[in-house]
Design a protein around this motif. Structure first.
Motif, short mmCIF file in Angstrom:
data_model
loop_
_atom_site.label_atom_id
_atom_site.label_comp_id
_atom_site.label_asym_id
_atom_site.label_seq_id
_atom_site.Cartn_x
_atom_site.Cartn_y
_atom_site.Cartn_z
N GLY A 193 64.90 38.87 116.88
CA GLY A 193 64.81 37.50 116.92
C GLY A 193 66.11 37.03 116.01
N LEU A 194 66.53 35.69 116.50
CA LEU A 194 67.69 34.98 115.73
C LEU A 194 66.99 34.05 114.55
N MET A 195 67.61 34.33 113.48
CA MET A 195 67.00 33.49 112.13
C MET A 195 68.32 33.13 111.28
N PRO A 196 68.03 31.87 110.44
CA PRO A 196 69.27 31.63 109.40
C PRO A 196 69.53 33.07 108.63
N TYR A 197 70.57 33.06 108.25
CA TYR A 197 71.01 34.13 107.49
C TYR A 197 70.19 34.57 106.01
N TYR A 198 69.58 33.73 105.67
CA TYR A 198 69.00 33.52 104.33
C TYR A 198 67.74 34.11 104.54
N VAL A 199 66.98 34.18 105.62
CA VAL A 199 65.63 34.62 105.71
C VAL A 199 65.46 36.00 105.08
N PRO A 200 66.35 37.17 105.47
CA PRO A 200 65.94 38.36 105.03
C PRO A 200 65.69 38.30 103.36
N LEU A 255 76.26 42.09 114.72
CA LEU A 255 75.67 42.57 115.89
C LEU A 255 76.39 42.00 117.14
N LEU A 256 76.65 40.59 117.00
CA LEU A 256 77.25 39.88 117.97
C LEU A 256 78.44 39.21 117.26
N PRO A 257 79.62 38.89 118.53
CA PRO A 257 80.85 38.48 118.27
C PRO A 257 80.63 37.08 117.66
N GLY A 258 81.52 36.51 116.57
CA GLY A 258 81.53 35.08 116.49
C GLY A 258 80.66 34.64 115.47
N ALA A 273 75.42 30.53 121.54
CA ALA A 273 75.68 30.96 122.84
C ALA A 273 75.51 32.55 122.80
N PRO A 274 76.30 32.92 121.61
CA PRO A 274 76.37 34.52 121.79
C PRO A 274 74.90 35.22 121.98
#
Length: 230
Positions: free
Chosen positions: A170-177, A189-192, A137-138
């Protein structure tokens, strides 16, 4: 009699071929990032295997249809899909934390990881399947508030390319980078916390087949070997 015997042998051969086919339906992000390499190694080592990769129209609401193995995404506290009522063998594979990501080449000198003004500096790219996921949602609120500068699409691979080469966020799983050193995660960058679970299901009609079990085990091993990414 000879013709009947030939017809029977042909039928048995066709039946065996159909029996040996393993249909696998897997969410594109999980295939692209986690399973792909192990699947290629499996197919190289088992050249007689017959595998059909089926697309998931919605990775958060999979429909078993003819699939023997399904690997899909589920947000926490969501209702288990129809496989649960159909006696599929089901098990969780891991929890993926999602974060906004941007290409380092475009962010260099323009943004800090907690600087929310970055949301106004870049175009946004949104996977259509993420738009209604409550745990995301965020991010979805940011996308919905935009009147322009948003690209919506269905292909995870194309979204990755747009972020990498198209100056998009874009929104991606944390492991992608960690898999792609050209990308930068922006966890503050975003809350929660935005989390999605990966699940595996095996059809009850095929769970005793060695070829199906071998591919299911291969998928489990792929996730276990990358446990440090989750």
């Amino acid at each position: 009699m000879e013709q009947q015997e030939q017809a029977r042998q042909k039928h048995d051969s066709q039946a065996f071929a159909m029996e040996s086919l393993v249909r696998v339906a897997i969410a594109e992000p999980l295939l692209h990032d986690i399973v792909n390499r192990d699947l290629i190694a499996y197919l190289r080592a088992n050249r007689q295997a017959r595998v059909e990769l089926l697309p998931l129209d919605n990775p958060f609401n999979p429909q078993p249809e003819d699939a023997h193995i399904l690997v899909w995404l589920r947000w926490p506290e969501s209702v288990l899909p129809c496989m649960y009522r159909s006696n599929f063998t089901m098990r969780p594979l891991g929890t993926l934390e999602y974060v906004p990501c941007v290409a380092k080449r475009y962010a260099r000198g323009r943004a800090h990881r907690s600087d929310r003004t970055i949301l106004e500096k870049f175009m946004l790219v949104q996977l259509q399947d993420y738009a209604t996921v409550p745990s995301l949602a965020p991010w979805n609120r940011v996308v919905n508030q935009r009147r322009a500068g948003v690209t919506t699409l269905r292909s995870y691979g194309t979204m990755r390319e747009l972020v990498r080469w198209g100056a998009c966020l874009g929104l991606m799983p944390y492991y992608v980078p960690r898999l792609d050193r050209n990308l930068l995660a922006l966890p503050d960058l975003l809350p929660g916390t935005m989390e999605v679970q990966a699940w595996l299901a095996v059809s009850p009609d095929a769970s005793c087949r060695p070829d199906v079990s071998a591919i299911a085990d291969m998928i489990l091993c792929a996730f276990n070997e990358r446990r440090g990414l989750f």
